[in-house]
Motif scaffolding. Structure first.
Motif, PDB file in Angstrom:
ATOM      1  N   THR A  42      13.893  32.600 -23.069  1.00  0.00           N
ATOM      2  CA  THR A  42      12.777  33.217 -23.875  1.00  0.00           C
ATOM      3  C   THR A  42      11.608  32.483 -23.698  1.00  0.00           C
ATOM      4  OG1 THR A  42      13.812  35.039 -24.449  1.00  0.00           O
ATOM      5  CG2 THR A  42      11.725  34.635 -25.227  1.00  0.00           C
ATOM      6  N   VAL A  43      10.590  32.338 -23.121  1.00  0.00           N
ATOM      7  CA  VAL A  43       9.599  31.384 -23.075  1.00  0.00           C
ATOM      8  C   VAL A  43       8.546  31.949 -24.071  1.00  0.00           C
ATOM      9  CG1 VAL A  43       8.025  30.072 -21.730  1.00  0.00           C
ATOM     10  CG2 VAL A  43      10.356  30.458 -20.915  1.00  0.00           C
ATOM     11  N   TYR A  44       7.897  30.983 -24.726  1.00  0.00           N
ATOM     12  CA  TYR A  44       6.785  31.454 -25.650  1.00  0.00           C
ATOM     13  C   TYR A  44       5.581  30.768 -25.560  1.00  0.00           C
ATOM     14  CZ  TYR A  44      10.745  33.219 -28.556  1.00  0.00           C
ATOM     15  OH  TYR A  44      11.926  34.206 -29.134  1.00  0.00           O
ATOM     16  N   PHE A  45       4.437  31.548 -25.435  1.00  0.00           N
ATOM     17  CA  PHE A  45       3.175  30.646 -25.615  1.00  0.00           C
ATOM     18  C   PHE A  45       2.074  31.733 -26.231  1.00  0.00           C
ATOM     19  CE2 PHE A  45       3.483  33.595 -21.883  1.00  0.00           C
ATOM     20  CZ  PHE A  45       2.064  34.386 -21.836  1.00  0.00           C
ATOM     21  N   ASN A  46       0.773  31.023 -26.641  1.00  0.00           N
ATOM     22  CA  ASN A  46      -0.242  31.834 -27.163  1.00  0.00           C
ATOM     23  C   ASN A  46      -0.842  32.667 -26.276  1.00  0.00           C
ATOM     24  OD1 ASN A  46      -0.666  28.732 -27.243  1.00  0.00           O
ATOM     25  ND2 ASN A  46      -3.002  29.640 -27.199  1.00  0.00           N
ATOM     26  N   SER A  47      -1.391  33.765 -26.549  1.00  0.00           N
ATOM     27  CA  SER A  47      -2.203  34.708 -25.498  1.00  0.00           C
ATOM     28  C   SER A  47      -3.580  34.339 -25.598  1.00  0.00           C
ATOM     29  CB  SER A  47      -1.634  36.078 -25.782  1.00  0.00           C
ATOM     30  OG  SER A  47      -2.138  36.485 -27.026  1.00  0.00           O
TER      31      SER A  47
ATOM     32  N   TRP B 284       0.332  29.243 -15.792  1.00  0.00           N
ATOM     33  CA  TRP B 284       0.911  27.824 -15.613  1.00  0.00           C
ATOM     34  C   TRP B 284       2.309  27.985 -16.373  1.00  0.00           C
ATOM     35  CZ3 TRP B 284       2.999  24.884 -19.613  1.00  0.00           C
ATOM     36  CH2 TRP B 284       2.241  24.863 -20.676  1.00  0.00           C
ATOM     37  N   VAL B 285       2.548  28.762 -17.512  1.00  0.00           N
ATOM     38  CA  VAL B 285       3.815  28.941 -17.851  1.00  0.00           C
ATOM     39  C   VAL B 285       4.546  29.676 -17.199  1.00  0.00           C
ATOM     40  CG1 VAL B 285       5.017  30.214 -19.972  1.00  0.00           C
ATOM     41  CG2 VAL B 285       2.794  28.855 -20.559  1.00  0.00           C
ATOM     42  N   GLU B 286       4.105  30.682 -16.425  1.00  0.00           N
ATOM     43  CA  GLU B 286       4.884  31.404 -15.317  1.00  0.00           C
ATOM     44  C   GLU B 286       5.352  30.594 -14.149  1.00  0.00           C
ATOM     45  OE1 GLU B 286       4.631  35.352 -12.567  1.00  0.00           O
ATOM     46  OE2 GLU B 286       2.852  34.721 -13.959  1.00  0.00           O
ATOM     47  N   ALA B 287       4.304  29.669 -13.987  1.00  0.00           N
ATOM     48  CA  ALA B 287       4.721  28.640 -12.718  1.00  0.00           C
ATOM     49  C   ALA B 287       5.983  27.673 -13.259  1.00  0.00           C
ATOM     50  CB  ALA B 287       3.652  27.690 -12.515  1.00  0.00           C
ATOM     51  N   VAL B 288       5.894  27.408 -14.564  1.00  0.00           N
ATOM     52  CA  VAL B 288       6.905  26.429 -14.930  1.00  0.00           C
ATOM     53  C   VAL B 288       8.375  27.191 -15.044  1.00  0.00           C
ATOM     54  CG1 VAL B 288       8.042  25.253 -17.011  1.00  0.00           C
ATOM     55  CG2 VAL B 288       5.611  24.752 -16.451  1.00  0.00           C
TER      56      VAL B 288
ATOM     57  N   ASP C  62      17.455  34.723 -15.576  1.00  0.00           N
ATOM     58  CA  ASP C  62      16.267  35.600 -16.171  1.00  0.00           C
ATOM     59  C   ASP C  62      15.490  35.023 -17.249  1.00  0.00           C
ATOM     60  OD1 ASP C  62      15.291  38.355 -16.521  1.00  0.00           O
ATOM     61  OD2 ASP C  62      15.971  38.091 -18.723  1.00  0.00           O
ATOM     62  N   VAL C  63      14.145  35.078 -17.029  1.00  0.00           N
ATOM     63  CA  VAL C  63      13.048  34.549 -17.905  1.00  0.00           C
ATOM     64  C   VAL C  63      12.369  35.799 -18.424  1.00  0.00           C
ATOM     65  CG1 VAL C  63      11.196  32.953 -18.326  1.00  0.00           C
ATOM     66  CG2 VAL C  63      13.211  32.243 -17.055  1.00  0.00           C
ATOM     67  N   THR C  64      12.114  36.039 -19.819  1.00  0.00           N
ATOM     68  CA  THR C  64      11.341  36.581 -20.271  1.00  0.00           C
ATOM     69  C   THR C  64      10.439  35.898 -21.165  1.00  0.00           C
ATOM     70  OG1 THR C  64      12.715  36.775 -22.428  1.00  0.00           O
ATOM     71  CG2 THR C  64      13.134  38.446 -20.605  1.00  0.00           C
ATOM     72  N   PHE C  65       9.101  36.679 -21.407  1.00  0.00           N
ATOM     73  CA  PHE C  65       7.896  35.867 -22.040  1.00  0.00           C
ATOM     74  C   PHE C  65       7.755  36.565 -23.308  1.00  0.00           C
ATOM     75  CE2 PHE C  65       7.498  35.177 -17.681  1.00  0.00           C
ATOM     76  CZ  PHE C  65       7.374  33.829 -17.483  1.00  0.00           C
ATOM     77  N   GLN C  66       7.428  35.655 -24.249  1.00  0.00           N
ATOM     78  CA  GLN C  66       6.765  36.429 -25.679  1.00  0.00           C
ATOM     79  C   GLN C  66       5.402  35.734 -25.847  1.00  0.00           C
ATOM     80  OE1 GLN C  66       7.750  38.632 -28.156  1.00  0.00           O
ATOM     81  NE2 GLN C  66       9.638  39.144 -27.063  1.00  0.00           N
TER      82      GLN C  66
ATOM     83  N   SER D 201      11.375  31.401 -35.759  1.00  0.00           N
ATOM     84  CA  SER D 201      11.825  32.663 -35.233  1.00  0.00           C
ATOM     85  C   SER D 201      11.750  32.443 -33.646  1.00  0.00           C
ATOM     86  CB  SER D 201      10.839  33.879 -35.555  1.00  0.00           C
ATOM     87  OG  SER D 201      11.104  34.076 -36.821  1.00  0.00           O
ATOM     88  N   VAL D 202      11.105  31.471 -33.214  1.00  0.00           N
ATOM     89  CA  VAL D 202      11.109  30.816 -31.925  1.00  0.00           C
ATOM     90  C   VAL D 202      12.507  30.644 -31.305  1.00  0.00           C
ATOM     91  CG1 VAL D 202      10.208  29.379 -30.053  1.00  0.00           C
ATOM     92  CG2 VAL D 202       8.788  30.277 -31.932  1.00  0.00           C
ATOM     93  N   THR D 203      12.986  31.205 -30.193  1.00  0.00           N
ATOM     94  CA  THR D 203      14.363  30.777 -29.771  1.00  0.00           C
ATOM     95  C   THR D 203      14.513  30.353 -28.424  1.00  0.00           C
ATOM     96  OG1 THR D 203      14.454  33.271 -28.639  1.00  0.00           O
ATOM     97  CG2 THR D 203      15.250  33.110 -30.912  1.00  0.00           C
ATOM     98  N   GLY D 204      13.392  29.904 -27.892  1.00  0.00           N
ATOM     99  CA  GLY D 204      13.278  29.164 -26.367  1.00  0.00           C
ATOM    100  C   GLY D 204      12.154  28.115 -26.189  1.00  0.00           C
ATOM    101  N   PRO D 205      11.996  27.672 -25.214  1.00  0.00           N
ATOM    102  CA  PRO D 205      10.932  26.769 -24.858  1.00  0.00           C
ATOM    103  C   PRO D 205       9.376  27.274 -25.277  1.00  0.00           C
ATOM    104  CG  PRO D 205      12.278  26.844 -22.956  1.00  0.00           C
ATOM    105  CD  PRO D 205      12.765  27.983 -24.021  1.00  0.00           C
ATOM    106  N   PHE D 206       8.887  26.629 -25.900  1.00  0.00           N
ATOM    107  CA  PHE D 206       7.566  27.357 -26.337  1.00  0.00           C
ATOM    108  C   PHE D 206       6.192  26.027 -25.821  1.00  0.00           C
ATOM    109  CE2 PHE D 206       9.626  24.892 -29.864  1.00  0.00           C
ATOM    110  CZ  PHE D 206       8.429  24.060 -30.441  1.00  0.00           C
TER     111      PHE D 206
END
Length: 549
Positions: free
Chosen positions: A390-395, A402-406, A418-422, A437-442
């Motif tokens: 699960t990959v995290y970024f601020n909207s 670029w987060v999707e590209a990574v 599988d990669v999901t986004f928050q 509460s973050v569980t993956g790369p951010f």
């Protein structure tokens, strides 16, 4: 401060919300070729300057808060810098501390006792006088654990910090008012960057009203800076300020009024500048960097900054315990490809932690920042890296592509299934980090609030710091930072670089790039008055409004 993420701050600028804090530098006007600071103060190239200074409307994201002692990101700290003046300020031509409220300072030989002379004639916008006791009261209130201020840990250099935090004292032993205009600060150990650090947002003086009713104060902060609030902070709408005519400092504000218009989507802000509904945007989204010259002609510029974008790893999650998992994730990223395809080549690939414009920076210091997909795949498999992320970024800040590209590169090169986004708006995004509460790369960023390698590392990697969102904990790193802080500049550089080597080996964060910031503006803004300092702060107080629409 995000990339509006700056700060302990960051200065996170929006981060980087961040980001961003902070950081920075070394080129006060960025690349120097796109903007200059020699505009005629009495006129403008494109038209006559508006009498009285005029009104300028400026893009901003929603601040997390507007309390100096609690602001650690760019969106809020950028506003607070105009509302407040600290003991010291930074000259971004020389990268040295210069007087603010303090007219001068000195220390004993081992730099553990510092004396600051407070200038007479300073007051808050409500008329309350500023004396040495004002800083004593502000510092004590900030550190008091009952007030839960995010900038609390900046004060751990002062004698008595631990006693106050642990409830064994009511005030900082090392902070005292010798008389009305003499402030004495006693430190636990030598700390040569102190005058520079005191320019930071978290040390701004605050009036009694801030302590009596912090919640009400945040909606209408009462400062001592170039500008004062005009009404209350309209959350998610705007923050309006007007020039404070009795400000006793040098270089008063040029615009008569500044209106920070708050946007949840930066693309909308870009279109509003094109349409003439917004005067200036200081953070052009990545998708527009390649077209902004065509869209705006001469009304655009690109500034180099110390804004550091990284992918952090939550080390409190078991699947990221092994450093080889972190190494593999870094080596599977083709930074150049992403920068060329998404940012039109505008960013600088990060192969270090200390920003490249600082004299302490070294090129290609990071072994694991080189793109090597085969080695990355082998490492990842051997370290039993997770098959789902699960990959995290601020909207709303242009990070989606670029987060999707990574993430696509991780799936392609590491076999992640599988990669999901928050994604959340920046203020809520930081709250998620505060709660672990973050569980993956951010995605986050860091901007130097003052130009020092100490600030590039200590606030976000030292054990227990409020902006250490990865929860990195390394005793050797902490000791090297302490040794550097206690040393003269020549010796300090080596210690800071050794500390950076530990970060690049342990890799609690994956360095991505140092950001170049695109700025676009309307014809109403004199182009030569547009400048940005290394922190990514657009110098709004210098903007000249002309009579041309």
């Amino acid at each position: 401060m995000s990339n509006r993420a700056i700060h302990r701050q960051r200065w996170r600028r929006g981060a980087v919300a961040a980001t961003a804090s902070l950081a920075l530098l070394l080129s006060a006007c960025g690349n120097g070729e796109e903007a200059t600071d020699d505009a005629d103060a009495n006129g403008a190239e494109n038209g006559e300057q508006v009498s009285g200074g005029g009104t300028v409307t400026v893009y901003n994201c929603q601040p997390q808060n507007l309390m100096p002692s609690n602001s650690t990101e760019v969106c809020g700290s950028w506003v607070l810098e105009q509302l407040f003046t600290g003991l010291t300020q930074v000259d971004y031509d020389t990268f040295e501390p210069v007087p603010g409220v303090a007219t001068g300072w000195d220390s004993n030989e081992d730099q553990t006792v510092w004396t600051f002379e407070i200038g007479e004639g300073w007051s808050f916008h409500n008329g309350e006088e500023i004396t040495a006791q004002t800083f004593v009261d502000t510092f004590n209130w900030t550190v008091d654990p009952e007030n839960a201020q995010q900038n609390n840990d900046f004060y751990d250099v002062f004698v008595g910090y631990e006693d106050l935090v642990e409830g064994d004292a009511d005030e900082l032993e090392g902070v005292s008012a010798v008389d009305d205009y003499t402030l004495e600060l006693e430190l636990n150990e030598p700390f040569s960057p102190l005058p520079m650090m005191l320019s930071y947002t978290g040390f701004y003086p605050m009036p009694q009203e801030a302590f009596d009713d912090p919640e009400a104060f945040e909606d209408a902060p009462i400062g001592n800076g170039r500008y004062q609030m005009d009404g209350e902070w309209e959350h998610d709408v705007q923050i309006a300020v007007e020039r404070y005519e009795d400000w006793p400092g040098e270089d008063p504000g040029v615009p008569e009024r500044i209106e920070w218009q708050i946007y949840s989507d930066i693309e909308t802000a870009y279109l509003d500048v094109q349409a003439g509904a917004l005067d200036i945007l200081d953070n052009v989204p990545p998708s527009r960097l390649g077209t902004m010259e065509d869209d705006f002609g001469d009304d655009q510029a690109l500034f180099e900054t110390s804004s550091f974008t990284y992918m952090g790893l939550p080390l409190y999650q078991e699947e990221f315990d092994d450093a080889d998992v972190r190494h593999a994730l870094s080596m599977a990223i083709d930074r150049e490809e992403i920068i060329d395809s998404i940012f039109d080549g505008a960013q600088v690939p990060a192969r270090n932690i200390i920003p490249p414009m600082l004299p302490q920076a070294r090129e290609d210091a990071c072994e694991y920042c080189e793109f090597d997909p085969d080695a990355a795949a082998e490492l990842y498999e051997e370290a039993d890296g997770p098959s789902e992320l699960t990959v995290y970024f601020n909207s709303g800040a242009g990070h989606e592509d670029w987060v999707e590209a990574v993430s696509n590169q991780w799936q392609q090169h590491l076999g992640i299934e599988d990669v999901t986004f928050q994604s959340l708006e920046f203020a809520q995004y930081l709250d998620l980090h505060d709660d672990q509460s973050v569980t993956g790369p951010f995605r986050l960023g860091w901007v130097l609030s003052y130009p020092s390698p100490q600030y590039a590392m200590e606030p976000i990697y030292t054990s227990g710091q409020s902006s250490n969102y990865t929860t990195f904990d390394n005793e050797e790193f902490d000791d090297l930072i302490a040794q550097a802080n206690a040393s003269d500049p020549e010796e300090a550089d080596e210690y800071y670089q050794q500390a950076e080597d530990i970060l690049l080996e342990e890799m609690p964060v994956i360095p991505m790039w140092f950001q170049s910031m695109g700025v676009v503006h309307s014809d109403q803004i004199e182009h030569d008055s547009v400048t940005m300092d290394p922190r990514t702060f657009l110098r709004v107080e210098q903007l000249q409004v002309t009579d041309e629409e």
